[in-house]
Enzyme design. Structure first.
Site, PDB file in Angstrom:
ATOM      1  N   HIS A 118      -3.331   5.082  -2.313  1.00 19.66           N
ATOM      2  CA  HIS A 118      -4.169   6.193  -1.837  1.00 19.66           C
ATOM      3  C   HIS A 118      -3.822   7.372  -2.732  1.00 19.66           C
ATOM      4  O   HIS A 118      -2.749   7.961  -2.599  1.00 19.66           O
ATOM      5  CB  HIS A 118      -3.893   6.512  -0.364  1.00 19.66           C
ATOM      6  CG  HIS A 118      -4.788   7.598   0.152  1.00 19.66           C
ATOM      7  ND1 HIS A 118      -5.820   7.355   1.036  1.00 19.66           N
ATOM      8  CD2 HIS A 118      -4.834   8.925  -0.124  1.00 19.66           C
ATOM      9  CE1 HIS A 118      -6.447   8.502   1.291  1.00 19.66           C
ATOM     10  NE2 HIS A 118      -5.862   9.476   0.599  1.00 19.66           N
ATOM     11  N   LYS A 165       0.819  -1.206   0.000  1.00 22.18           N
ATOM     12  CA  LYS A 165       0.000   0.000   0.000  1.00 22.18           C
ATOM     13  C   LYS A 165       0.851   1.253   0.000  1.00 22.18           C
ATOM     14  O   LYS A 165       1.736   1.421   0.846  1.00 22.18           O
ATOM     15  CB  LYS A 165      -0.887  -0.009   1.254  1.00 22.18           C
ATOM     16  CG  LYS A 165      -1.672   1.260   1.483  1.00 22.18           C
ATOM     17  CD  LYS A 165      -2.826   1.410   0.515  1.00 22.18           C
ATOM     18  CE  LYS A 165      -3.518   2.749   0.673  1.00 22.18           C
ATOM     19  NZ  LYS A 165      -4.942   2.664   0.854  1.00 22.18           N
TER      20      LYS A 165
END
Ligand code: DOR
Ligand code: ZN
Length: 343
Positions: free
Chosen positions: A136, A99
């Site tokens: 993100h 991530k």
């Protein structure tokens, strides 16, 4: 159609937290989903395979007896991530993905990546070994308006990254804008995107009209109505690039209702019901199974689940709050009535 039965779905993005909060929220997800991609933004973040393995064990211990549910772990990338540890964790089946949080973008992202250039070696390695990258997608520069952060991220970071590493499989997480839809639609097969229930249901008015409503606040923040409509169209289009990822992010009521309230919407309790309501309203019930149960595993190159779940057209009232061992948490749709119920 008054009943719909689909292959068991997965949640391709959520936050389980840790300790008491984790033990409280895991059953909500395990009740509905066979697997979930678990975000690593704990304090401290999950930055090594050893930490992910231990965290996975804590989650598995919180799954109610008799339910088969598999957490899929992610590695929190930092400027100092070790490519060998990451690749080994992927090879060993500990990590499903990594991530990328731009440093400072959201909850517990302070140790995130300050500049993608600093982890280019890690990303090249991920492309080589076929390890997916969850992103993100927001820039964090103070001079960029919070409502523009996703669109600017596409221009400055994501677009150039995709050009540089076309083989890297990237999940553009919780997209919130028509610019993101346009980007994903126009990109090759290596790009997918998750969409949350809240970004399909609410625009920024829900947060700001008639008073400030902290329980509608998450990051990326909900945008104008035109963006919500673009997201609904994308999710229900039947395109295999879009899949279910709730971004369920529990915070206590106290942490949300504050002078500096936390970002995050706890949508796990009625996630499937919430999504299905959208597909129903859009006349796209036939596209629901692809979005919820097929497109995600296909993108991640994981097997489809066996078994099915059934939802029935029947009203369900969402409670005003749920009690996380003494701390109330306000769920998404609190106090509303949804028109579909998981059987
Ligand atoms: O609203 C959000 N909450 N967005 C994120 O990216 C993180 C999440 C959280 O962990 O609370
Ligand atoms: Zn998230």
């Amino acid at each position: 159609m008054n009943e719909i039965t689909i292959r068991r779905p997965d949640d391709w993005h959520l936050h389980f937290r840790d300790d008491a909060m984790m033990r409280f929220v895991v059953p909500y997800t395990a009740r509905q989903f066979a697997r979930a991609i678990v975000m690593p933004n704990l304090t401290p973040p999950v930055t090594s395979a050893a930490m992910a393995k231990a965290y996975r064990e804590r989650i598995v211990a919180a799954v109610p007896d008799g339910i088969d549910f598999m957490p899929l772990m992610t590695c929190y990338l930092t400027d100092n991530t070790d490519a060998d540890d990451l690749a080994q964790g992927f090879a060993d089946g500990v990590f499903t993905a990594a991530k990328l949080y731009p440093a400072g973008a959201t909850t517990n992202s302070d140790s995130g990546v300050t500049d993608v250039a600093k982890i280019m070696g890690v990303l090249e390695r991920m492309a080589e070994i076929g390890m997916p990258l969850c992103v993100h997608g927001e820039v964090t520069s103070a001079d960029i308006d919070v409502f523009d952060r996703e669109a600017v991220f596409i221009d400055r970071v994501l677009g150039p990254l995709v050009e540089r590493l076309p083989a890297l499989r990237i999940i553009f997480e919780h997209i919130t804008t028509s610019e993101a839809v346009q980007f994903v639609d126009g990109a090759g097969e290596s790009i997918g995107a998750t969409i949350t229930p809240q970004h399909l249901h609410i625009n920024r008015n829900a947060m700001l009209v008639g008073g400030i409503r902290p329980h509608a606040y998450c990051l990326p923040v909900a945008k104008r109505e035109a963006h919500r409509l673009a997201l609904r169209k994308a999710a229900t289009s039947g395109s295999a690039k879009y899949f279910l990822g709730t971004d369920s992010a529990p915070h206590t009521r106290e942490a949300k209702e504050s002078a500096c309230g936390c970002a995050g919407i706890f949508n796990a309790p009625f996630a499937l019901e919430s999504y299905l309501t959208v597909f129903d309203e859009e006349g796209a019930l036939d596209k629901f199974e692809g979005f919820a149960s097929e497109n995600g595993p296909q993108f991640y190159r994981l097997p489809l689940n066996q078994g099915t779940v059934t939802l029935r057209r029947a009203e369900v009232r969402v409670p005003d709050s749920v009690d996380a061992s003494g701390s109330p948490v306000v769920p998404f749709h609190a106090g509303e009535t949804l028109r579909w119920t998981l059987v």
